[in-house]
Design a protein around this motif. Structure first.
Motif, short mmCIF file in Angstrom:
data_model
loop_
_atom_site.label_atom_id
_atom_site.label_comp_id
_atom_site.label_asym_id
_atom_site.label_seq_id
_atom_site.Cartn_x
_atom_site.Cartn_y
_atom_site.Cartn_z
N LEU A 5 0.83 -1.21 0.00
CA LEU A 5 0.00 0.00 0.00
C LEU A 5 0.87 1.26 0.00
N VAL A 6 1.89 1.28 0.86
CA VAL A 6 2.80 2.43 0.92
C VAL A 6 3.50 2.64 -0.42
N GLU A 7 3.94 1.55 -1.03
CA GLU A 7 4.64 1.64 -2.32
C GLU A 7 3.75 2.27 -3.38
N MET A 8 2.49 1.87 -3.42
CA MET A 8 1.57 2.42 -4.42
C MET A 8 1.31 3.91 -4.18
N VAL A 9 1.17 4.30 -2.90
CA VAL A 9 0.92 5.70 -2.57
C VAL A 9 2.13 6.58 -2.93
N VAL A 10 3.34 6.10 -2.58
CA VAL A 10 4.55 6.87 -2.88
C VAL A 10 4.75 7.00 -4.39
N GLU A 11 4.52 5.91 -5.13
CA GLU A 11 4.68 5.95 -6.58
C GLU A 11 3.69 6.93 -7.21
N LYS A 12 2.48 7.01 -6.63
CA LYS A 12 1.44 7.89 -7.19
C LYS A 12 1.72 9.36 -6.89
N PHE A 13 2.08 9.68 -5.64
CA PHE A 13 2.15 11.07 -5.22
C PHE A 13 3.57 11.62 -5.13
N ALA A 14 4.60 10.76 -5.10
CA ALA A 14 5.99 11.23 -5.04
C ALA A 14 6.87 10.37 -5.93
N PRO A 15 6.69 10.46 -7.24
CA PRO A 15 7.46 9.61 -8.16
C PRO A 15 8.96 9.81 -8.07
N GLY A 16 9.40 11.05 -7.76
CA GLY A 16 10.83 11.32 -7.62
C GLY A 16 11.42 10.56 -6.46
N LEU A 17 10.72 10.60 -5.32
CA LEU A 17 11.17 9.85 -4.14
C LEU A 17 11.11 8.36 -4.42
N TYR A 18 10.09 7.92 -5.14
CA TYR A 18 9.95 6.50 -5.47
C TYR A 18 11.15 6.01 -6.27
N SER A 19 11.59 6.85 -7.24
CA SER A 19 12.76 6.49 -8.05
C SER A 19 14.04 6.50 -7.22
N SER A 20 14.14 7.45 -6.28
CA SER A 20 15.34 7.55 -5.44
C SER A 20 15.48 6.35 -4.51
N LEU A 21 14.34 5.91 -3.95
CA LEU A 21 14.39 4.78 -3.02
C LEU A 21 14.62 3.46 -3.75
N GLY A 22 14.13 3.37 -4.98
CA GLY A 22 14.36 2.18 -5.78
C GLY A 22 13.85 0.91 -5.12
N ILE A 23 14.69 -0.11 -5.11
CA ILE A 23 14.30 -1.42 -4.60
C ILE A 23 14.11 -1.42 -3.10
N PHE A 24 14.65 -0.41 -2.40
CA PHE A 24 14.61 -0.43 -0.95
C PHE A 24 13.23 -0.11 -0.37
N LEU A 25 12.34 0.49 -1.17
CA LEU A 25 10.98 0.72 -0.69
C LEU A 25 10.20 -0.59 -0.55
N PRO A 26 10.11 -1.42 -1.58
CA PRO A 26 9.45 -2.72 -1.38
C PRO A 26 10.19 -3.61 -0.39
N LEU A 27 11.50 -3.40 -0.24
CA LEU A 27 12.26 -4.23 0.70
C LEU A 27 11.94 -3.92 2.17
N ILE A 28 11.11 -2.87 2.42
CA ILE A 28 10.65 -2.65 3.79
C ILE A 28 9.92 -3.89 4.29
N ALA A 29 9.31 -4.62 3.35
CA ALA A 29 8.57 -5.83 3.73
C ALA A 29 9.46 -6.87 4.39
N VAL A 30 10.75 -6.87 4.05
CA VAL A 30 11.67 -7.83 4.66
C VAL A 30 12.68 -7.11 5.56
N ASN A 31 12.37 -5.86 5.91
CA ASN A 31 13.22 -5.12 6.85
C ASN A 31 13.06 -5.76 8.23
N CYS A 32 14.16 -6.24 8.78
CA CYS A 32 14.07 -6.96 10.06
C CYS A 32 13.64 -6.05 11.21
N ALA A 33 13.78 -4.72 11.04
CA ALA A 33 13.29 -3.81 12.08
C ALA A 33 11.76 -3.88 12.17
N ILE A 34 11.09 -3.97 11.02
CA ILE A 34 9.64 -4.07 11.00
C ILE A 34 9.18 -5.39 11.61
#
Length: 205
Positions: free
Chosen positions: A99-128
């Motif tokens: 859900l977060v990935e879709m929202v960021v891609e929709k409203f902040a495409p520049g940030l989405y491109s900057s974060l790259g693969i690390f945004l979907p990788l929040i799903a496997v972030n051991c802190a979460i």
């Protein structure tokens, strides 16, 4: 209310996910090159943590743990689904991250491109994931305490990555020895920041 405040402060400074447990180090190291990208990922982690831990708390309390299904019927009071905890927690985290990935891609495409693969990788972030497992292990008394822990842990991770990003931006103008450039100096700074955060261990809450 006092206990909730204690949990909140402790999760930010004393039990900091990065400096106390070294959780989420992969994205912490990779995305902390600029403050802008670190800010975006940090806010995303705060949101995901604050949503997933309370949701997983409710699932654990009313579905997964031994006796949790007693509200359905007395015959199910002995059912223990705690062996499904990891799968359920991961499914909830992955759904919120999507859900977060879709929202960021929709409203902040520049940030989405900057974060790259690390945004979907929040799903496997051991802190979460660690947030949900700590919540389960510590058996918080109510959803308010679980939410305070989640929000504080997210802020603690955000503070860590913002601090590192600010330092690394300054390092671009510093004469860092060649063998230490990049990951080497980043690990040294992380260790020093971890030592600095140890001063909060003396806080009596």
């Amino acid at each position: 209310m006092e206990n909730i405040l204690n949990i909140f402060v402790k999760s930010i400074f004393i039990d900091n996910m990065v400096f106390a447990f070294f959780f989420g180090m992969c994205s912490y190291i990779a995305v902390s090159k600029t403050v802008k990208t670190a800010m975006g990922l940090g806010l995303a982690v705060i949101f995901v943590m604050t949503v997933t831990v309370p949701v997983n708390y409710l699932l654990n309390e009313y579905v997964l743990k031994a006796g949790a299904l007693s509200w359905v019927s007395e015959s199910m009071a002995d059912v223990d689904l705690s062996f499904l905890s990891l799968i359920v927690f991961i499914a909830v985290i992955a759904s919120i991250v999507q859900l977060v990935e879709m929202v960021v891609e929709k409203f902040a495409p520049g940030l989405y491109s900057s974060l790259g693969i690390f945004l979907p990788l929040i799903a496997v972030n051991c802190a979460i994931m660690g947030g949900s497992l700590f919540m389960q292990e510590r058996a918080y008394a109510n959803i308010g305490e679980a939410t305070a822990f989640a929000f504080g842990s997210g802020i603690g991770w955000w503070l860590a990555i913002i601090g590192m990003a600010a330092i690394r931006e300054k390092l671009a103008y510093s004469n860092v020895p060649k063998p230490l450039k990049g990951v080497g100096i980043t690990f040294i700074i992380t260790g020093l920041m971890g030592i600095a955060f140890m001063i909060f261990l003396g806080i009596q809450l």
